[in-house]
Structure formats: structure tokens, C-alpha cells
Design a protein around this motif. Sequence first.
Motif, PDB file in Angstrom:
ATOM      1  N   ARG A  91       0.835  -1.217   0.000  1.00  0.00           N
ATOM      2  CA  ARG A  91       0.000   0.000   0.000  1.00  0.00           C
ATOM      3  C   ARG A  91       0.862   1.257   0.000  1.00  0.00           C
ATOM      4  NH1 ARG A  91      -3.006  -3.240   3.598  1.00  0.00           N
ATOM      5  NH2 ARG A  91      -2.247  -2.114   5.407  1.00  0.00           N
ATOM      6  N   GLU A  92       1.933   1.245   0.799  1.00  0.00           N
ATOM      7  CA  GLU A  92       2.825   2.411   0.865  1.00  0.00           C
ATOM      8  C   GLU A  92       3.381   2.769  -0.507  1.00  0.00           C
ATOM      9  OE1 GLU A  92       5.969   1.491   3.609  1.00  0.00           O
ATOM     10  OE2 GLU A  92       4.747   1.959   5.376  1.00  0.00           O
ATOM     11  N   LEU A  93       3.716   1.744  -1.283  1.00  0.00           N
ATOM     12  CA  LEU A  93       4.296   1.968  -2.612  1.00  0.00           C
ATOM     13  C   LEU A  93       3.237   2.216  -3.683  1.00  0.00           C
ATOM     14  CD1 LEU A  93       7.111  -0.749  -2.556  1.00  0.00           C
ATOM     15  CD2 LEU A  93       7.372   1.720  -2.243  1.00  0.00           C
ATOM     16  N   GLY A  94       1.969   2.135  -3.306  1.00  0.00           N
ATOM     17  CA  GLY A  94       0.877   2.364  -4.259  1.00  0.00           C
ATOM     18  C   GLY A  94       0.890   1.369  -5.409  1.00  0.00           C
ATOM     19  N   LEU A  95       1.215   0.121  -5.105  1.00  0.00           N
ATOM     20  CA  LEU A  95       1.382  -0.868  -6.166  1.00  0.00           C
ATOM     21  C   LEU A  95       0.082  -1.310  -6.825  1.00  0.00           C
ATOM     22  CD1 LEU A  95       4.269  -3.065  -4.741  1.00  0.00           C
ATOM     23  CD2 LEU A  95       4.374  -1.270  -6.472  1.00  0.00           C
ATOM     24  N   LYS A  96      -1.033  -1.083  -6.168  1.00  0.00           N
ATOM     25  CA  LYS A  96      -2.317  -1.481  -6.760  1.00  0.00           C
ATOM     26  C   LYS A  96      -2.452  -0.887  -8.166  1.00  0.00           C
ATOM     27  CE  LYS A  96      -7.275  -1.437  -6.033  1.00  0.00           C
ATOM     28  NZ  LYS A  96      -8.394  -0.943  -5.238  1.00  0.00           N
TER      29      LYS A  96
ATOM     30  N   LYS B 222       0.221   0.923  -9.761  1.00  0.00           N
ATOM     31  CA  LYS B 222       1.509   0.878 -10.463  1.00  0.00           C
ATOM     32  C   LYS B 222       1.789  -0.450 -11.157  1.00  0.00           C
ATOM     33  CE  LYS B 222       3.948   4.264  -7.635  1.00  0.00           C
ATOM     34  NZ  LYS B 222       5.001   4.448  -6.626  1.00  0.00           N
ATOM     35  N   LEU B 223       1.353  -1.560 -10.564  1.00  0.00           N
ATOM     36  CA  LEU B 223       1.658  -2.876 -11.143  1.00  0.00           C
ATOM     37  C   LEU B 223       1.173  -3.013 -12.578  1.00  0.00           C
ATOM     38  CD1 LEU B 223       1.141  -5.671  -8.453  1.00  0.00           C
ATOM     39  CD2 LEU B 223       3.258  -4.772  -9.378  1.00  0.00           C
ATOM     40  N   LYS B 224       0.044  -2.379 -12.881  1.00  0.00           N
ATOM     41  CA  LYS B 224      -0.525  -2.473 -14.232  1.00  0.00           C
ATOM     42  C   LYS B 224       0.425  -1.918 -15.284  1.00  0.00           C
ATOM     43  CE  LYS B 224      -5.049  -1.844 -12.179  1.00  0.00           C
ATOM     44  NZ  LYS B 224      -5.990  -0.822 -11.764  1.00  0.00           N
TER      45      LYS B 224
END
Length: 117
Positions: A65-70, A72-74
Amino acid sequence: MIKFYQYPKCTTCKKAARFLDEHGVSYESIDIVQHTPTKQEFKELVVKSEVEINKFFNTHGVKYRELGLKDKLKKLSNDEKLELLSSDGMLVKRPLAVSGEKVTLGFNEEQYKDVWL
């Protein structure tokens, strides 16, 4: 023998380890934060498991969550995702159990019965 990558404080990891212990399955316990698999090892695990690379991420973790990967991963390439996974064990879905061609992510009792017993 199973390489059992886990985080010592993780309750899911403890449940999985207890399951293996109760069924007499031997495994090598590895702290995933201290000994995170390498980028190359993750690449091999993705191929062996036939699981989509995004499923290797611990989506419930603070670091995720801290890295905002939800979001960014896309946008990241698989190579960048492998780099991320190998950079921090807290980003990896746990436990990660590996033996030969067998790989399991997380703990599901039925899956463990099918794969590890």
C-alpha cells in the motif's frame, strides 16, 4: 525437502507450518525478509507455478500500500515486477513453499493436502 519461505510473525505462515508439522512433512524454514529469493529465482518460480506474476504480491501488506502498487503494477513490465519482488520479502505473498516443480503461495489447506501430502 520443501523450502518454506515465511515471515515469523505471519499468522498464515504459522498455520501452514503447523499443518506441515502435523502431517510429518519436512521443510526448511526460511525467513523471507532475511533471505528473499533473487530475481532469477522468482522468474523460475513464476514459470514453475504457472501462476500470474501479480499473484506473487502480498496485496494486503503495508509495504504494498505504501508503494501504491495497486495502480503501479498495471504499468510495470514483468522484469520490473520481478525486481520489486526480489527487493523486499514483505512484498511477497506468504508463505511461499517450493520443492522441485511444485510451488504454493499463501495457505489453503486443501491445496496443501493436494500438493504437499
